[in-house]
Design a protein around this motif. Structure first.
Motif, PDB file in Angstrom:
ATOM      1  N   LEU A   7       4.173  12.890   9.688  1.00 54.85           N
ATOM      2  CA  LEU A   7       5.029  13.778   8.909  1.00 54.85           C
ATOM      3  C   LEU A   7       4.477  14.034   7.509  1.00 54.85           C
ATOM      4  CD1 LEU A   7       8.532  12.278   9.801  1.00 54.85           C
ATOM      5  CD2 LEU A   7       7.448  14.312  10.784  1.00 54.85           C
ATOM      6  N   HIS A   8       3.523  13.178   7.090  1.00 51.47           N
ATOM      7  CA  HIS A   8       3.069  13.256   5.708  1.00 51.47           C
ATOM      8  C   HIS A   8       1.597  13.672   5.655  1.00 51.47           C
ATOM      9  CE1 HIS A   8       6.404  10.214   5.602  1.00 51.47           C
ATOM     10  NE2 HIS A   8       6.813  11.083   4.700  1.00 51.47           N
ATOM     11  N   ARG A   9       1.326  14.879   5.232  1.00 52.22           N
ATOM     12  CA  ARG A   9      -0.036  15.355   5.035  1.00 52.22           C
ATOM     13  C   ARG A   9      -0.436  15.113   3.586  1.00 52.22           C
ATOM     14  NH1 ARG A   9      -1.769  14.936   9.889  1.00 52.22           N
ATOM     15  NH2 ARG A   9      -0.617  16.193  11.403  1.00 52.22           N
ATOM     16  N   THR A  10      -1.353  14.182   3.388  1.00 53.33           N
ATOM     17  CA  THR A  10      -1.676  13.760   2.025  1.00 53.33           C
ATOM     18  C   THR A  10      -2.551  14.759   1.280  1.00 53.33           C
ATOM     19  OG1 THR A  10      -3.523  12.449   2.903  1.00 53.33           O
ATOM     20  CG2 THR A  10      -1.418  11.318   2.582  1.00 53.33           C
ATOM     21  N   SER A  11      -2.789  15.923   1.874  1.00 55.28           N
ATOM     22  CA  SER A  11      -3.543  16.965   1.186  1.00 55.28           C
ATOM     23  C   SER A  11      -2.697  17.683   0.130  1.00 55.28           C
ATOM     24  CB  SER A  11      -4.078  17.987   2.195  1.00 55.28           C
ATOM     25  OG  SER A  11      -3.012  18.540   2.954  1.00 55.28           O
ATOM     26  N   THR A  12      -1.395  17.430   0.122  1.00 55.42           N
ATOM     27  CA  THR A  12      -0.509  18.021  -0.883  1.00 55.42           C
ATOM     28  C   THR A  12       0.144  16.918  -1.703  1.00 55.42           C
ATOM     29  OG1 THR A  12       1.483  17.998   0.493  1.00 55.42           O
ATOM     30  CG2 THR A  12       0.010  19.889   0.726  1.00 55.42           C
ATOM     31  N   ALA A  13       0.608  17.275  -2.905  1.00 52.84           N
ATOM     32  CA  ALA A  13       1.284  16.298  -3.758  1.00 52.84           C
ATOM     33  C   ALA A  13       2.533  15.768  -3.067  1.00 52.84           C
ATOM     34  CB  ALA A  13       1.642  16.939  -5.098  1.00 52.84           C
ATOM     35  N   HIS A  14       3.317  16.667  -2.466  1.00 54.91           N
ATOM     36  CA  HIS A  14       4.543  16.248  -1.783  1.00 54.91           C
ATOM     37  C   HIS A  14       4.225  15.300  -0.633  1.00 54.91           C
ATOM     38  CE1 HIS A  14       8.635  16.517  -0.233  1.00 54.91           C
ATOM     39  NE2 HIS A  14       8.126  16.781   0.961  1.00 54.91           N
ATOM     40  N   GLY A  15       3.216  15.633   0.155  1.00 56.99           N
ATOM     41  CA  GLY A  15       2.842  14.779   1.277  1.00 56.99           C
ATOM     42  C   GLY A  15       2.330  13.425   0.826  1.00 56.99           C
ATOM     43  N   LEU A  16       1.538  13.410  -0.253  1.00 54.69           N
ATOM     44  CA  LEU A  16       1.012  12.143  -0.773  1.00 54.69           C
ATOM     45  C   LEU A  16       2.145  11.237  -1.240  1.00 54.69           C
ATOM     46  CD1 LEU A  16      -1.473  10.447  -1.645  1.00 54.69           C
ATOM     47  CD2 LEU A  16      -1.326  11.578  -3.864  1.00 54.69           C
ATOM     48  N   ASN A  17       3.091  11.797  -1.982  1.00 52.64           N
ATOM     49  CA  ASN A  17       4.215  10.999  -2.463  1.00 52.64           C
ATOM     50  C   ASN A  17       5.074  10.490  -1.313  1.00 52.64           C
ATOM     51  OD1 ASN A  17       3.539  11.289  -5.188  1.00 52.64           O
ATOM     52  ND2 ASN A  17       4.640  13.230  -5.366  1.00 52.64           N
ATOM     53  N   GLY A  18       5.249  11.331  -0.296  1.00 54.63           N
ATOM     54  CA  GLY A  18       6.013  10.904   0.873  1.00 54.63           C
ATOM     55  C   GLY A  18       5.326   9.791   1.624  1.00 54.63           C
ATOM     56  N   PHE A  19       4.021   9.888   1.762  1.00 55.79           N
ATOM     57  CA  PHE A  19       3.256   8.847   2.455  1.00 55.79           C
ATOM     58  C   PHE A  19       3.330   7.523   1.700  1.00 55.79           C
ATOM     59  CE2 PHE A  19      -0.891   6.663   3.067  1.00 55.79           C
ATOM     60  CZ  PHE A  19      -0.721   6.319   4.403  1.00 55.79           C
ATOM     61  N   ARG A  20       3.205   7.588   0.372  1.00 55.96           N
ATOM     62  CA  ARG A  20       3.302   6.373  -0.441  1.00 55.96           C
ATOM     63  C   ARG A  20       4.626   5.651  -0.177  1.00 55.96           C
ATOM     64  NH1 ARG A  20       3.316   7.501  -6.387  1.00 55.96           N
ATOM     65  NH2 ARG A  20       3.262   5.228  -6.513  1.00 55.96           N
ATOM     66  N   LYS A  21       5.717   6.403  -0.223  1.00 62.49           N
ATOM     67  CA  LYS A  21       7.039   5.801  -0.030  1.00 62.49           C
ATOM     68  C   LYS A  21       7.178   5.247   1.386  1.00 62.49           C
ATOM     69  CE  LYS A  21       9.275   8.825  -3.426  1.00 62.49           C
ATOM     70  NZ  LYS A  21      10.233   9.948  -3.633  1.00 62.49           N
ATOM     71  N   TRP A  22       6.650   5.975   2.357  1.00 63.97           N
ATOM     72  CA  TRP A  22       6.727   5.533   3.758  1.00 63.97           C
ATOM     73  C   TRP A  22       5.985   4.214   3.964  1.00 63.97           C
ATOM     74  CZ3 TRP A  22       2.689   5.148   7.409  1.00 63.97           C
ATOM     75  CH2 TRP A  22       3.103   4.917   8.732  1.00 63.97           C
ATOM     76  N   VAL A  23       4.796   4.110   3.386  1.00 68.66           N
ATOM     77  CA  VAL A  23       4.015   2.880   3.536  1.00 68.66           C
ATOM     78  C   VAL A  23       4.666   1.724   2.796  1.00 68.66           C
ATOM     79  CG1 VAL A  23       1.824   1.741   3.027  1.00 68.66           C
ATOM     80  CG2 VAL A  23       1.816   4.079   3.889  1.00 68.66           C
ATOM     81  N   GLU A  24       4.989   1.959   1.530  1.00 74.82           N
ATOM     82  CA  GLU A  24       5.463   0.848   0.705  1.00 74.82           C
ATOM     83  C   GLU A  24       6.795   0.302   1.195  1.00 74.82           C
ATOM     84  OE1 GLU A  24       5.298   2.020  -3.383  1.00 74.82           O
ATOM     85  OE2 GLU A  24       3.122   2.291  -3.350  1.00 74.82           O
ATOM     86  N   ALA A  25       7.563   1.109   1.904  1.00 78.31           N
ATOM     87  CA  ALA A  25       8.824   0.622   2.468  1.00 78.31           C
ATOM     88  C   ALA A  25       8.588  -0.400   3.574  1.00 78.31           C
ATOM     89  CB  ALA A  25       9.639   1.791   3.015  1.00 78.31           C
ATOM     90  N   GLN A  26       7.386  -0.427   4.132  1.00 77.76           N
ATOM     91  CA  GLN A  26       7.093  -1.315   5.254  1.00 77.76           C
ATOM     92  C   GLN A  26       6.294  -2.558   4.876  1.00 77.76           C
ATOM     93  OE1 GLN A  26       5.936   0.891   8.956  1.00 77.76           O
ATOM     94  NE2 GLN A  26       5.758   2.622   7.542  1.00 77.76           N
ATOM     95  N   LEU A  27       5.697  -2.565   3.697  1.00 77.84           N
ATOM     96  CA  LEU A  27       4.734  -3.610   3.380  1.00 77.84           C
ATOM     97  C   LEU A  27       5.344  -5.004   3.279  1.00 77.84           C
ATOM     98  CD1 LEU A  27       2.248  -1.931   0.885  1.00 77.84           C
ATOM     99  CD2 LEU A  27       2.085  -2.211   3.357  1.00 77.84           C
ATOM    100  N   ASP A  28       6.613  -5.091   2.926  1.00 78.11           N
ATOM    101  CA  ASP A  28       7.233  -6.408   2.818  1.00 78.11           C
ATOM    102  C   ASP A  28       7.397  -7.087   4.176  1.00 78.11           C
ATOM    103  OD1 ASP A  28       7.378  -6.301   0.079  1.00 78.11           O
ATOM    104  OD2 ASP A  28       9.400  -5.453   0.043  1.00 78.11           O
ATOM    105  N   ASP A  29       7.180  -6.351   5.264  1.00 81.70           N
ATOM    106  CA  ASP A  29       7.264  -6.939   6.602  1.00 81.70           C
ATOM    107  C   ASP A  29       6.015  -7.737   6.953  1.00 81.70           C
ATOM    108  OD1 ASP A  29       9.699  -5.699   6.910  1.00 81.70           O
ATOM    109  OD2 ASP A  29       8.881  -3.968   7.990  1.00 81.70           O
ATOM    110  N   TYR A  30       4.993  -7.679   6.113  1.00 81.55           N
ATOM    111  CA  TYR A  30       3.719  -8.345   6.410  1.00 81.55           C
ATOM    112  C   TYR A  30       3.476  -9.487   5.431  1.00 81.55           C
ATOM    113  CZ  TYR A  30       2.916  -4.189   9.232  1.00 81.55           C
ATOM    114  OH  TYR A  30       3.036  -3.197  10.164  1.00 81.55           O
ATOM    115  N   ASP A  31       2.679 -10.456   5.883  1.00 77.24           N
ATOM    116  CA  ASP A  31       2.334 -11.582   5.013  1.00 77.24           C
ATOM    117  C   ASP A  31       1.512 -11.116   3.816  1.00 77.24           C
ATOM    118  OD1 ASP A  31       3.488 -13.593   6.729  1.00 77.24           O
ATOM    119  OD2 ASP A  31       1.807 -13.232   8.092  1.00 77.24           O
ATOM    120  N   VAL A  32       0.612 -10.158   4.069  1.00 84.27           N
ATOM    121  CA  VAL A  32      -0.261  -9.661   3.014  1.00 84.27           C
ATOM    122  C   VAL A  32      -0.717  -8.266   3.419  1.00 84.27           C
ATOM    123  CG1 VAL A  32      -2.401 -10.609   4.015  1.00 84.27           C
ATOM    124  CG2 VAL A  32      -2.225 -10.293   1.523  1.00 84.27           C
TER     125      VAL A  32
END
Length: 384
Positions: free
Chosen positions: A40-65
């Motif tokens: 859903l997030h095409r990082t070629s645009t500012a909107h897509g990049l910001n959306g991708f950042r939020k999507w990833v960072e929302a999941q990172l706490d599920d991992y040890d590192v």
């Protein structure tokens, strides 16, 4: 390619590894790698990049590192294979000829929503509470972190960039040298310079072509193998300067081993490279290299044994380093120097001393050690 190699080796070391990506993995992913794509997030645009950042960072706490290979995502460890965005934009603008053109390029950066988003994301990433370590791959990248972001020493982990290519044995190199030079009509007395880049403008192809007439005047047996991409403008410039006969326009290739084997000197007068694989691979093949102060890998030209950035004894230098690609006279002078058989032999001997630890296995071992330290555990971990 490097991300895939890192993932493969971490899996082989017993870790559970997930890849969070903005698009579906091309081809078959390594066995054991869990790929989670956000289409859903095409990082070629500012909107897509910001959306991708939020999507990833929302999941990172599920991992040890977590390990990020982009400065846009605040993972536990951020690996700067591409250097910093801030320096990238500065160097891209600096290669424009004339102060007016450079000013226009800087204005374009300031007005571009995507570039503003990249710079903002980078600044926020380095300051984020989750980020425990930032991996620098060269002294040049370390300087970028200090100059642009005032990053403290204790937050920087130095893990040098590595050459993912392992040279074949001496007999195979000799065989590849003969066949490749024959295929591209290189005589025994020709001195072959290799240039390889997918972004030829940034890597200094214009400046290289402009330096060729002076080299040919002193070294009429000099020849250039150009792999990667070239533009019509480069061919036009070569024709205008009367050097086209000395150029072999190879184009894109997946067989770089053959060209390193066929080459006498690699030349990369780049405007920006955090730590060039081309230079490191060249040195691993025992081929001297010429590059600039804007290439992090140049520290290994100056001292292949230790990567020291100051000039060591002359017999330890594996090529030449010029200050800037804009100085085409200096570029020509260094190529003329390395047309000399004895000088080239001395540099090739130094190149063969390249630190044996500059390979992917050592790189991943150092990354693993850092990730485990950050995760504060010593057994298998779940890594994103």
């Amino acid at each position: 390619r490097s991300t895939e190699q890192i993932a493969r080796r971490l899996i082989a070391r017993g870790h559970d590894v997930s890849l969070l990506t903005s698009r579906t993995f091309e081809g078959t992913p390594p066995q054991g790698l869990r790929v989670i794509a956000s289409d859903l997030h095409r990082t070629s645009t500012a909107h897509g990049l910001n959306g991708f950042r939020k999507w990833v960072e929302a999941q990172l706490d599920d991992y040890d590192v977590s390990l990020s290979v982009t400065t846009a995502v605040a993972a536990s460890v951020v690996l700067l294979h591409g250097g910093t965005v801030a320096e990238t934009l500065i160097r891209n603008a600096s290669r424009r000829s004339g102060s007016l053109n450079r000013a226009i390029q800087n204005l374009i950066v300031r007005l571009s929503p995507k570039k503003r988003a990249m710079l903002r994301a980078e600044t926020e990433t380095y300051a984020h509470r989750r980020v425990r370590a930032i991996v620098s791959i060269s002294g040049y990248v370390t300087r970028q972190l200090k100059q642009h972001f005032n990053t403290p020493d204790e937050k920087i982990a130095f893990i040098p960039n590595v050459s993912p290519m392992t040279p074949p044995d001496a007999d195979e190199i000799a065989s590849l040298r003969r066949s490749t030079r024959d295929a591209w009509e290189l005589g025994d007395g020709d001195v072959a310079f290799l240039f390889s880049a997918m972004n030829p403008g940034l890597k200094g192809l214009d400046e290289l072509v402009r330096a060729m007439p002076a080299v040919l005047e002193r070294c009429p047996n000099a020849r250039w193998l150009l792999t990667g991409r070239q533009n019509k403008s480069h061919r036009k410039l070569a024709g205008k300067l009367g050097v086209d006969h000395a150029i072999r326009w190879v184009g894109s290739t997946t067989d770089m081993q053959s060209f390193y084997a066929a080459t006498d000197v690699t030349v990369l007068p780049t405007w920006y490279d955090p730590a060039s694989n081309v230079v490191l691979e060249s040195l691993r093949f025992g081929v001297p290299a010429i590059s600039t102060g804007f290439n992090g890998a140049s520290q290994w030209i100056l001292d292949p044994r230790h990567g020291v950035e100051t000039n060591p004894a002359a017999d330890a230098i594996a090529g030449r380093v010029i200050d800037t690609p804009r100085d085409t006279e200096a570029l020509a002078r260094t190529m003329i120097e390395l047309c000399d058989d004895q000088t080239r032999t001395t540099c090739a001997t130094a190149a063969r001393q390249l630190n044996a630890e500059l390979d992917m296995d050592h790189h991943v071992a150092a990354l693993e050690s850092l990730l485990l330290k950050v995760a504060d555990q010593s057994d298998s971990t779940s890594i994103a």
